[in-house]
Design a protein around this motif. Structure first.
Motif, PDB file in Angstrom:
ATOM      1  N   LYS A 193      28.966   5.144 -21.098  1.00  0.00           N
ATOM      2  CA  LYS A 193      28.476   6.515 -20.910  1.00  0.00           C
ATOM      3  C   LYS A 193      27.773   6.635 -19.554  1.00  0.00           C
ATOM      4  CE  LYS A 193      28.121  10.457 -23.198  1.00  0.00           C
ATOM      5  NZ  LYS A 193      29.324  11.164 -23.636  1.00  0.00           N
ATOM      6  N   VAL A 194      27.004   5.622 -19.200  1.00  0.00           N
ATOM      7  CA  VAL A 194      26.289   5.623 -17.919  1.00  0.00           C
ATOM      8  C   VAL A 194      27.286   5.604 -16.763  1.00  0.00           C
ATOM      9  CG1 VAL A 194      24.719   4.280 -16.448  1.00  0.00           C
ATOM     10  CG2 VAL A 194      24.220   4.566 -18.899  1.00  0.00           C
ATOM     11  N   ARG A 195      28.316   4.769 -16.861  1.00  0.00           N
ATOM     12  CA  ARG A 195      29.298   4.687 -15.777  1.00  0.00           C
ATOM     13  C   ARG A 195      30.074   5.990 -15.621  1.00  0.00           C
ATOM     14  NH1 ARG A 195      31.347   1.112 -11.698  1.00  0.00           N
ATOM     15  NH2 ARG A 195      32.736   2.518 -10.615  1.00  0.00           N
ATOM     16  N   LEU A 196      30.401   6.636 -16.725  1.00  0.00           N
ATOM     17  CA  LEU A 196      31.082   7.927 -16.644  1.00  0.00           C
ATOM     18  C   LEU A 196      30.208   8.959 -15.932  1.00  0.00           C
ATOM     19  CD1 LEU A 196      32.714   7.989 -20.183  1.00  0.00           C
ATOM     20  CD2 LEU A 196      33.923   7.834 -17.984  1.00  0.00           C
ATOM     21  N   ALA A 197      28.915   8.932 -16.213  1.00  0.00           N
ATOM     22  CA  ALA A 197      27.985   9.844 -15.534  1.00  0.00           C
ATOM     23  C   ALA A 197      27.922   9.522 -14.039  1.00  0.00           C
ATOM     24  CB  ALA A 197      26.602   9.766 -16.163  1.00  0.00           C
ATOM     25  N   GLU A 198      27.821   8.241 -13.708  1.00  0.00           N
ATOM     26  CA  GLU A 198      27.796   7.840 -12.297  1.00  0.00           C
ATOM     27  C   GLU A 198      29.053   8.333 -11.579  1.00  0.00           C
ATOM     28  OE1 GLU A 198      28.738   3.849  -9.843  1.00  0.00           O
ATOM     29  OE2 GLU A 198      27.116   3.591 -11.315  1.00  0.00           O
ATOM     30  N   ASP A 199      30.203   8.116 -12.203  1.00  0.00           N
ATOM     31  CA  ASP A 199      31.462   8.542 -11.587  1.00  0.00           C
ATOM     32  C   ASP A 199      31.484  10.047 -11.334  1.00  0.00           C
ATOM     33  OD1 ASP A 199      32.247   5.893 -11.782  1.00  0.00           O
ATOM     34  OD2 ASP A 199      33.672   6.256 -13.417  1.00  0.00           O
ATOM     35  N   ALA A 200      31.025  10.807 -12.319  1.00  0.00           N
ATOM     36  CA  ALA A 200      31.007  12.266 -12.165  1.00  0.00           C
ATOM     37  C   ALA A 200      30.085  12.676 -11.019  1.00  0.00           C
ATOM     38  CB  ALA A 200      30.583  12.930 -13.470  1.00  0.00           C
ATOM     39  N   TRP A 201      28.879  12.120 -10.979  1.00  0.00           N
ATOM     40  CA  TRP A 201      27.934  12.472  -9.918  1.00  0.00           C
ATOM     41  C   TRP A 201      28.465  12.055  -8.546  1.00  0.00           C
ATOM     42  CZ3 TRP A 201      22.777  14.533  -9.903  1.00  0.00           C
ATOM     43  CH2 TRP A 201      22.413  15.104 -11.130  1.00  0.00           C
ATOM     44  N   ASN A 202      29.130  10.924  -8.452  1.00  0.00           N
ATOM     45  CA  ASN A 202      29.689  10.500  -7.161  1.00  0.00           C
ATOM     46  C   ASN A 202      30.851  11.382  -6.711  1.00  0.00           C
ATOM     47  OD1 ASN A 202      28.065   8.420  -6.108  1.00  0.00           O
ATOM     48  ND2 ASN A 202      28.924   6.948  -7.560  1.00  0.00           N
ATOM     49  N   SER A 203      31.423  12.157  -7.628  1.00  0.00           N
ATOM     50  CA  SER A 203      32.458  13.115  -7.227  1.00  0.00           C
ATOM     51  C   SER A 203      31.855  14.256  -6.408  1.00  0.00           C
ATOM     52  CB  SER A 203      33.167  13.698  -8.456  1.00  0.00           C
ATOM     53  OG  SER A 203      32.355  14.679  -9.095  1.00  0.00           O
ATOM     54  N   ARG A 204      30.569  14.504  -6.602  1.00  0.00           N
ATOM     55  CA  ARG A 204      29.842  15.601  -5.964  1.00  0.00           C
ATOM     56  C   ARG A 204      30.504  16.944  -6.248  1.00  0.00           C
ATOM     57  NH1 ARG A 204      29.613  14.948  -0.321  1.00  0.00           N
ATOM     58  NH2 ARG A 204      31.629  13.966  -0.563  1.00  0.00           N
ATOM     59  N   ASP A 205      31.050  17.061  -7.435  1.00  0.00           N
ATOM     60  CA  ASP A 205      31.687  18.296  -7.894  1.00  0.00           C
ATOM     61  C   ASP A 205      30.783  18.909  -8.964  1.00  0.00           C
ATOM     62  OD1 ASP A 205      33.169  20.236  -9.261  1.00  0.00           O
ATOM     63  OD2 ASP A 205      35.048  19.131  -9.066  1.00  0.00           O
ATOM     64  N   PRO A 206      29.951  19.903  -8.596  1.00  0.00           N
ATOM     65  CA  PRO A 206      28.977  20.450  -9.534  1.00  0.00           C
ATOM     66  C   PRO A 206      29.585  20.956 -10.842  1.00  0.00           C
ATOM     67  CG  PRO A 206      28.487  21.200  -7.326  1.00  0.00           C
ATOM     68  CD  PRO A 206      29.828  20.516  -7.268  1.00  0.00           C
ATOM     69  N   GLU A 207      30.736  21.584 -10.772  1.00  0.00           N
ATOM     70  CA  GLU A 207      31.348  22.116 -11.998  1.00  0.00           C
ATOM     71  C   GLU A 207      31.824  20.993 -12.907  1.00  0.00           C
ATOM     72  OE1 GLU A 207      34.013  25.364 -11.355  1.00  0.00           O
ATOM     73  OE2 GLU A 207      32.640  26.292  -9.920  1.00  0.00           O
ATOM     74  N   LYS A 208      32.373  19.941 -12.333  1.00  0.00           N
ATOM     75  CA  LYS A 208      32.794  18.785 -13.126  1.00  0.00           C
ATOM     76  C   LYS A 208      31.581  18.117 -13.774  1.00  0.00           C
ATOM     77  CE  LYS A 208      35.017  14.262 -12.667  1.00  0.00           C
ATOM     78  NZ  LYS A 208      35.720  13.352 -11.755  1.00  0.00           N
ATOM     79  N   VAL A 209      30.524  17.916 -13.001  1.00  0.00           N
ATOM     80  CA  VAL A 209      29.314  17.290 -13.531  1.00  0.00           C
ATOM     81  C   VAL A 209      28.739  18.125 -14.669  1.00  0.00           C
ATOM     82  CG1 VAL A 209      26.937  16.619 -12.979  1.00  0.00           C
ATOM     83  CG2 VAL A 209      28.785  16.088 -11.379  1.00  0.00           C
ATOM     84  N   ALA A 210      28.681  19.425 -14.490  1.00  0.00           N
ATOM     85  CA  ALA A 210      28.062  20.310 -15.486  1.00  0.00           C
ATOM     86  C   ALA A 210      28.779  20.276 -16.833  1.00  0.00           C
ATOM     87  CB  ALA A 210      28.007  21.742 -14.954  1.00  0.00           C
ATOM     88  N   LEU A 211      30.053  19.936 -16.852  1.00  0.00           N
ATOM     89  CA  LEU A 211      30.798  19.888 -18.117  1.00  0.00           C
ATOM     90  C   LEU A 211      30.331  18.774 -19.051  1.00  0.00           C
ATOM     91  CD1 LEU A 211      34.427  20.642 -16.902  1.00  0.00           C
ATOM     92  CD2 LEU A 211      32.866  22.160 -18.157  1.00  0.00           C
TER      93      LEU A 211
END
Length: 157
Positions: free
Chosen positions: A20-38
């Motif tokens: 779960k932590v790695r998935l969050a890290e990956d999302a944040w490193n995308s720097r895509d706010p809409e993707k992160v917010a999902l």
């Protein structure tokens, strides 16, 4: 229809919580706010430094502003502890401002998830430390940290 974001609580193993932590890290490193917010509930509550936010739209606005300011952002998260539907994380990220001043930001997060694996509550405490560009430790290409790149413990951070 309710969105499901596995792994879902209760987190029974360190491997599930670390995933779960790695998935969050990956999302944040995308720097895509809409993707992160999902990854957050529609009414998710955040405290990020001195900012108090509620809801995905506010999260998106916050992240857009954050990544305009924090350029060349690269993040590593590490599982600290977990229990049932909660995870504690420590993280470090590096970035520079528009004047090319580099920073390493250190922080801790407390996460609480709903039964569908969406984060409903996030509390982040973060400190920024100015660093010389020569002191940077995160050099992978913008985006997901490669699997072979050392984590925080391996880097001594």
């Amino acid at each position: 229809m309710q969105q499901i974001r596995p792994p879902c609580p209760p987190f029974l193993t360190a491997a599930d919580a670390a995933r779960k932590v790695r998935l969050a890290e990956d999302a944040w490193n995308s720097r895509d706010p809409e993707k992160v917010a999902l990854a957050y509930t529609a009414d998710s509550i955040w405290r990020n430094r001195i900012n108090f936010l509620e809801g995905r739209e506010k999260i998106i606005e916050f992240l857009e502003k954050k990544w305009r300011r924090e350029q060349e952002y690269r993040l590593i998260k590490e599982l600290w502890a977990f229990h049932e539907n909660r995870i504690a994380v420590r993280f470090v990220y590096e970035w520079h401002d528009d004047q090319q001043n580099w920073f390493r930001s250190y922080g801790n997060e407390l996460w609480e998830f709903d039964g569908f694996g969406l984060m409903q509550w996030r509390v982040a405490s973060i400190n920024d430390m100015p660093i010389a560009e020569s002191k940077r430790r995160f050099f992978w290409p913008q985006g997901r940290r490669p699997d072979e790149h050392p984590g925080l413990t391996e880097l001594g951070l």
